[in-house]
Design a protein around this motif. Structure first.
Motif, mmCIF file in Angstrom:
data_model
loop_
_atom_site.group_PDB
_atom_site.id
_atom_site.type_symbol
_atom_site.label_atom_id
_atom_site.label_comp_id
_atom_site.label_asym_id
_atom_site.label_seq_id
_atom_site.Cartn_x
_atom_site.Cartn_y
_atom_site.Cartn_z
ATOM 1 N N PRO A 25 0.830 -1.136 0.154
ATOM 2 C CA PRO A 25 -0.079 -0.081 -0.042
ATOM 3 C C PRO A 25 0.895 1.135 0.079
ATOM 4 O O PRO A 25 1.973 1.406 0.480
ATOM 5 N N GLN A 26 0.312 2.244 -0.439
ATOM 6 C CA GLN A 26 1.074 3.638 -0.756
ATOM 7 C C GLN A 26 1.652 4.183 0.865
ATOM 8 O O GLN A 26 2.557 4.644 0.892
ATOM 9 N N ILE A 27 0.625 3.762 1.565
ATOM 10 C CA ILE A 27 1.164 4.379 2.994
ATOM 11 C C ILE A 27 2.510 3.823 3.466
ATOM 12 O O ILE A 27 3.092 4.387 4.234
ATOM 13 N N THR A 28 2.677 2.674 3.134
ATOM 14 C CA THR A 28 3.701 1.960 3.645
ATOM 15 C C THR A 28 4.894 2.631 2.990
ATOM 16 O O THR A 28 6.018 2.783 3.575
ATOM 17 N N LYS A 29 4.898 2.790 1.687
ATOM 18 C CA LYS A 29 5.867 3.686 0.967
ATOM 19 C C LYS A 29 6.240 4.881 1.559
ATOM 20 O O LYS A 29 7.300 5.406 1.905
ATOM 21 N N ASP A 30 5.103 5.613 1.857
ATOM 22 C CA ASP A 30 5.242 7.177 2.340
ATOM 23 C C ASP A 30 5.819 7.038 3.667
ATOM 24 O O ASP A 30 6.810 7.750 3.970
ATOM 25 N N LEU A 31 5.463 6.082 4.453
ATOM 26 C CA LEU A 31 6.054 6.075 5.907
ATOM 27 C C LEU A 31 7.469 5.658 5.723
ATOM 28 O O LEU A 31 8.301 6.272 6.772
ATOM 29 N N ASP A 32 8.043 4.745 4.872
ATOM 30 C CA ASP A 32 9.201 4.450 4.752
ATOM 31 C C ASP A 32 10.235 5.631 4.527
ATOM 32 O O ASP A 32 11.298 6.194 4.849
ATOM 33 N N LYS A 33 9.700 6.319 3.610
ATOM 34 C CA LYS A 33 10.357 7.456 2.997
ATOM 35 C C LYS A 33 10.276 8.648 4.205
ATOM 36 O O LYS A 33 11.526 9.186 4.558
ATOM 37 N N GLN A 34 9.441 8.518 5.009
ATOM 38 C CA GLN A 34 9.389 9.752 6.072
ATOM 39 C C GLN A 34 10.189 9.261 6.941
ATOM 40 O O GLN A 34 10.901 10.210 7.818
ATOM 41 N N PHE A 35 10.354 7.923 7.167
ATOM 42 C CA PHE A 35 11.320 7.604 8.373
ATOM 43 C C PHE A 35 12.607 8.077 8.095
ATOM 44 O O PHE A 35 13.443 8.368 8.799
ATOM 45 N N TRP A 36 13.254 7.672 6.613
ATOM 46 C CA TRP A 36 14.577 7.865 6.535
ATOM 47 C C TRP A 36 14.724 9.531 6.349
ATOM 48 O O TRP A 36 15.836 9.971 6.839
ATOM 49 N N GLU A 56 7.674 5.900 18.720
ATOM 50 C CA GLU A 56 6.951 6.210 17.077
ATOM 51 C C GLU A 56 7.188 5.505 16.127
ATOM 52 O O GLU A 56 6.306 4.846 15.193
ATOM 53 N N TRP A 57 8.574 5.130 15.911
ATOM 54 C CA TRP A 57 8.857 4.399 14.795
ATOM 55 C C TRP A 57 8.835 2.868 14.852
ATOM 56 O O TRP A 57 8.455 2.145 13.513
ATOM 57 N N SER A 58 8.331 2.375 16.097
ATOM 58 C CA SER A 58 8.293 0.951 16.229
ATOM 59 C C SER A 58 6.678 0.759 15.650
ATOM 60 O O SER A 58 6.421 -0.227 15.031
ATOM 61 N N ILE A 59 5.864 1.986 15.437
ATOM 62 C CA ILE A 59 4.519 1.482 15.156
ATOM 63 C C ILE A 59 4.488 1.864 13.569
ATOM 64 O O ILE A 59 3.749 1.519 12.687
ATOM 65 N N LYS A 60 4.944 3.171 13.309
ATOM 66 C CA LYS A 60 4.957 3.712 11.826
ATOM 67 C C LYS A 60 5.619 2.957 11.106
ATOM 68 O O LYS A 60 5.023 2.840 9.781
ATOM 69 N N ALA A 61 6.800 2.335 11.267
ATOM 70 C CA ALA A 61 7.443 1.436 10.318
ATOM 71 C C ALA A 61 6.752 0.154 9.629
ATOM 72 O O ALA A 61 7.132 -0.391 8.770
ATOM 73 N N ILE A 62 5.460 -0.077 10.663
ATOM 74 C CA ILE A 62 4.931 -1.478 10.167
ATOM 75 C C ILE A 62 3.430 -1.275 10.141
ATOM 76 O O ILE A 62 2.723 -1.949 10.574
ATOM 77 N N TRP A 63 3.079 0.090 9.755
ATOM 78 C CA TRP A 63 1.740 0.464 9.832
ATOM 79 C C TRP A 63 0.673 -0.580 9.457
ATOM 80 O O TRP A 63 -0.337 -0.836 10.236
ATOM 81 N N THR A 64 0.818 -1.148 8.443
ATOM 82 C CA THR A 64 -0.265 -2.191 7.890
ATOM 83 C C THR A 64 -0.047 -3.397 7.933
ATOM 84 O O THR A 64 -0.749 -4.375 7.664
ATOM 85 N N THR A 65 1.252 -3.802 8.328
ATOM 86 C CA THR A 65 1.673 -5.154 8.158
ATOM 87 C C THR A 65 1.813 -5.948 9.531
ATOM 88 O O THR A 65 1.943 -7.162 9.486
ATOM 89 N N SER A 66 2.007 -5.506 10.859
ATOM 90 C CA SER A 66 2.342 -5.866 11.854
ATOM 91 C C SER A 66 1.971 -5.111 13.110
ATOM 92 O O SER A 66 1.087 -4.424 12.953
ATOM 93 N N ASN A 67 2.804 -5.444 14.306
ATOM 94 C CA ASN A 67 2.427 -4.612 15.549
ATOM 95 C C ASN A 67 3.861 -4.198 15.914
ATOM 96 O O ASN A 67 4.821 -4.792 15.896
ATOM 97 N N PRO A 68 3.823 -3.003 16.710
ATOM 98 C CA PRO A 68 5.034 -2.466 17.019
ATOM 99 C C PRO A 68 5.661 -3.496 18.256
ATOM 100 O O PRO A 68 5.001 -4.087 18.838
ATOM 101 N N GLY A 69 6.998 -3.681 18.222
ATOM 102 C CA GLY A 69 7.816 -4.467 18.961
ATOM 103 C C GLY A 69 7.814 -3.828 20.395
ATOM 104 O O GLY A 69 7.716 -4.707 21.625
ATOM 105 N N ASN A 70 7.874 -2.523 20.463
ATOM 106 C CA ASN A 70 7.789 -1.807 21.952
ATOM 107 C C ASN A 70 6.577 -1.589 22.325
ATOM 108 O O ASN A 70 5.577 -0.907 21.578
ATOM 109 N N LEU A 71 6.375 -2.207 23.325
ATOM 110 C CA LEU A 71 5.015 -2.267 24.011
ATOM 111 C C LEU A 71 4.281 -0.926 24.344
ATOM 112 O O LEU A 71 3.133 -0.730 24.327
ATOM 113 N N GLN A 72 5.258 0.099 24.624
ATOM 114 C CA GLN A 72 4.876 1.376 25.114
ATOM 115 C C GLN A 72 4.033 1.928 23.765
ATOM 116 O O GLN A 72 3.128 2.910 23.961
#
Lengths: 522, 313
Positions: A112-123, A428-444
């Motif tokens: 999905p486009q959101i995954t690509k956008d968030l990856d770009k935003q991450f970097w 923040e990035w534990s959740i944004k980097a995996i927005w559509t595919t998974s869940n954050p590793g960081n419980l917070q």
């Protein structure tokens, strides 16, 4: 032949040879250099200490014993702000100069486009947070990455840091290719991660990675088919025995397949769906489902293992209520059958719903109406339980630092690596980097407003998230890939094709595991 | 009066060494192939050498080191039940695939060698399976064979030929014949093209003479055409046999070696031993063994080829 002609020809040949050897004409991702190269300073490894979290984080700790879909919704949004920059600056100063080589599985074209956008935003955000750390990243595909990393590590050209699927790290840890880490050096503590996730990062009691994201699957079912079969659409099967019964009832009443059994050889989909049954019955390849596994005893052919195999046998052989191509199907075929209304239930990720929404939007005419009817009747439920427990495979990824001796250049910039891992695994990035595919590793991260937003956007996310509590990682031994992708599926095939009896198939698998592990198991 | 020395007795001017070398045809030929040879050494030669070397070591998954085990990998392999299962599957896959391609390819070539309406178009159409990527072909055939939504089962059940779907890829009995069919479909154009090329060497006068003498089509084929095609058949057979012996794509993509290892052939076994089992030493031994077998056929091929050239020369 004229000498000049020959010399010209030789020069051209040599140039083309050199070009090929340097990979100029070759394929593969091109590393991206984010910043101007800055020499990496030589610094002693830092003394690990727990970096205090910003005060707004020190609130009610997450109570894993309460973890269920309601609790997931309840805590989402209770952490209104999170300052990533402030957090990472406590770990590694923002003015730090350094160099980082990083490999990961990045967004693919069909994502999905959101995954690509968030990856770009991450970097972009990483670069602006640590502008003096020159970063070279490589985005690889799931199919390519493992062999590339193996080759790179063997050839002493591994990246400094890599994010790898959860099962891969132990192989490199066992070979001494990964550097030992401590959570405190990244600003975390054990309470910030799932115990199952941390299990997957440890080898012989030492920690070699940090969880970036985790996911478990859930049971997806078609409520309309349940109604047609005379089953209560709001009562999905609670036990694996009920799965067998419901599957048979759906097949007999409607002619459609009941449960989407997957048993393809050499494919990860198979153990991801079979091992939850095995663990539910109190078995396992070893004791990986226990809190403190030792992996020194093979359990696959105990009573629980035989019972789990019998569940599959009953559906495939006795009742014939599962797809006849189950022995060569992957889960992709189940998605197709489910979408076509030919399958009552199967195990899948939360992203399956998004895939079906996408397909429904592309459908036309009568197909669109059928697709919409399906979407209106999709249900998600926790994976069924067995006599001993409810279980799901703890999937996800971990981020690792490679050892100096296998890393490219022979030296890892530990400060740059610490900064990156703290940044990547932050709430923040534990959740944004995996927005559509998974869940954050960081419980917070489950307490942030981003999680609240995800729960609103992604239907059924609270169900698959609730399954994390029951997550069991595959055995954290280097032989896990062989066991899960070869030995276990072969055991299933031997039983379902009746090449062997259930007991013989399980005993055969147990013996293969013992031979594979050598003297390390009984 | 003294006669002047004849010109023939004067010394010839000396030729530089490099120039002399370039006048040597063998040396020049060697220089032409040197770049490719260097590439071959690095890309093919060294890996072969290293694989053979690694086959004498054990590479446990738990350790970064390797340990000398001598011939243990080979003996373990030859004693393992799974190796002989894979060998049986490999022969079951290779031999029918090769003969099947001939059964389709030769008649196709003979037909296309006649004057037919649309002959050029037919030749192009028959080449399609050969030019389609093997990966694409494997996926398409996997869908065609699928027991739940495959076209083949769909039509068989619609026409009443079968009440239940046939498990082409999910039955231990049907899986290899199903895969062989795909491979034959994919490779018969190669046999067809080679045979067509060979047919051009058959003198038409001989065929006419045989026809005048009363020989029918079949008799003409066996008495006149076949002797000319014998070498072509032999070489084509060997090439195809070697290719099928080390084929990976079709079984891997369509079944992954299943069900129950019934389509697990050598190359798949080597791959899974190395990259799933992380037993690189054992996989190297396996690979070396298979390489040795294939090399025997390759040597046979080269000998036949050079013998043929010698005869023709």
């Amino acid at each position: 032949m004229r000498r000049r002609t020959f010399l010209s020809f030789t020069a051209l040949s040599a140039a083309s040879l050199l070009a090929t050897a340097c990979g100029i004409a070759g394929t593969g991702p091109t590393p991206t250099v984010e910043n101007v190269p800055t020499p990496s300073p030589t610094m002693p490894p830092p003394t690990p200490q727990r970096t205090p979290q910003p005060t707004e984080l020190v609130q009610e700790p997450i109570d894993l014993s309460k973890w269920n879909p309601d609790y997931v919704r309840e805590i989402a949004g209770t952490l209104p702000t999170f300052d990533t920059k402030a957090f990472v600056s406590n770990v590694v100063p923002l003015t730090t100069t350094g160099e980082l080589y990083y490999w990961y599985i990045g967004p693919a074209e069909p994502d999905p486009q959101i995954t690509k956008d968030l990856d770009k935003q991450f970097w972009e955000t990483w670069s602006s947070t640590y502008p003096n750390i020159r970063t070279e990243k490589q985005s690889l595909t799931y199919a390519d990455m493992l062999d590339k990393i193996r080759t790179a590590a063997t050839g002493r050209a591994a990246p400094m840091v890599a994010t790898m699927p959860i099962m891969w790290g132990v192989e490199f840890a066992a070979k001494g290719h990964l550097a030992e880490v401590q959570l405190e050096e990244f600003g975390f503590s054990e309470s910030d991660f799932w115990p199952g996730a941390l299990k997957s990062c440890k080898w012989q009691g030492k920690l070699y990675g940090v969880p970036t994201n985790n996911e478990c699957m859930a049971l997806i079912y078609n409520k309309q088919l349940f109604r047609d079969a005379g089953l209560d659409p709001d009562q999905p099967p609670q036990t694996w025995e009920e799965v067998v019964t419901f599957s048979k009832q759906i097949k007999e009443a409607t002619g459609k397949y009941g449960y989407g059994l997957v048993a393809r050889l050499n494919h990860g989909n198979t153990p991801f769906r079979f091992m939850p049954v095995v663990w539910a019955y109190g078995s396992g390849a070893f004791d990986e489902a226990e809190d403190n596994p030792t992996y020194d005893k093979v359990l696959i052919n105990n009573e629980g293992g035989l019972a789990a195999l019998e569940v599959y046998y009953n559906m495939f052989v006795r009742d014939q209520s599962v797809p006849s191509a189950a022995l060569t199907n992957t889960n992709a075929e189940n998605t197709d059958l489910f979408f076509a209304g030919q399958l009552g239930m199967y195990i899948g990720h939360p992203s399956e719903y998004a895939v079906m929404v996408d397909r429904a939007q592309k459908a036309t005419g009568a197909d669109r109406e059928r697709a919409q009817q399906l979407l209106d009747n999709i249900g998600y439920a926790l994976l069924p339980e067995g006599p001993v427990r409810r279980a799901a495979v703890f999937g996800g990824s971990n981020i690792h630092i490679f050892a100096d001796r296998v890393a490219r250049g022979g030296k890892v910039d530990r400060q740059a690596a610490r900064a990156f891992i703290a940044f990547r695994c932050s709430s923040e990035w534990s959740i944004k980097a995996i927005w559509t595919t998974s869940n954050p590793g960081n419980l917070q991260a489950f307490r942030t407003t981003w999680m609240k937003e995800r729960l609103e956007q992604i239907k059924f996310l609270e169900v698959t998230t609730a399954m994390l509590k029951y997550g069991v990682p595959f055995p954290v031994v280097p032989e896990s890939t062989q066991i899960m992708n070869i030995i276990i599926p072969e055991m299933i095939h031997n039983a379902l094709t009746r090449k062997m009896t259930i007991k013989e198939a399980a005993d055969d698998a147990a013996e293969k595991i013992r031979v594979l592990m050598g003297q390390r198991v009984s | 009066m003294r006669a002047s020395a004849p010109l023939t007795e004067s010394k010839a001017p000396s030729i530089p060494l490099l120039q002399r070398a370039f006048q040597n045809h063998s040396f020049v030929a060697l220089l032409y192939i040197l770049p490719s040879l260097i590439l071959l050494v690095f890309v093919v030669g060294y890996p072969i050498f290293y694989t053979i070397l690694l086959s004498f070591y054990s590479t446990p998954a738990i350790s970064p080191d390797r340990y000398w085990v001598g011939l243990s990998n080979y003996t373990d392999l030859l004693r393992s039940r799974t190796f002989w299962e894979a060998t049986k599957n490999t022969l079951y896959w290779t031999i029918p695939s090769t003969f099947g391609a001939f059964l389709l390819g030769v008649p196709a070539a003979l037909a296309l060698n006649q004057t037919l309406l649309g002959r050029s178009l037919l030749r192009s159409v028959f080449l399609i399976p050969w030019v389609i990527s093997t990966v694409a072909a494997a996926y398409v055939w996997r869908w065609l064979y699928h027991s739940d939504f495959g076209l083949i089962n769909g039509y068989l059940m619609a026409w009443g030929v079968s009440q239940r779907p046939l498990l082409f890829l999910d039955s231990t009995d049907l899986v290899i014949p199903s895969l062989v069919l795909v491979n034959v479909w994919k490779t018969f154009p190669f046999v067809m093209v080679m045979t067509l090329a060979g047919l051009q060497a058959v003198p038409s006068e001989l065929l006419e003479a045989a026809s005048i003498d009363g020989a029918g089509t079949v008799r003409r084929f066996f008495a006149v055409t076949l002797p000319y095609l014998r070498n072509v058949f032999l070489i084509t057979f060997l090439l195809l046999f070697i290719s099928n012996l080390e084929h990976f794509t079709i079984p891997w993509l369509m079944t992954g070696g299943g069900p129950a290892r019934s389509s697990q052939i050598w190359v798949i076994d080597i791959y899974t031993t190395a990259f799933r089992g992380l037993a690189f030493g054992l996989a190297s031994a396996y690979s070396t063994l298979v390489f040795g077998i294939v090399l025997l056929f390759a040597i046979l091929y080269v000998r036949l080829l050079t013998r043929r050239e010698g005869v023709e020369g």
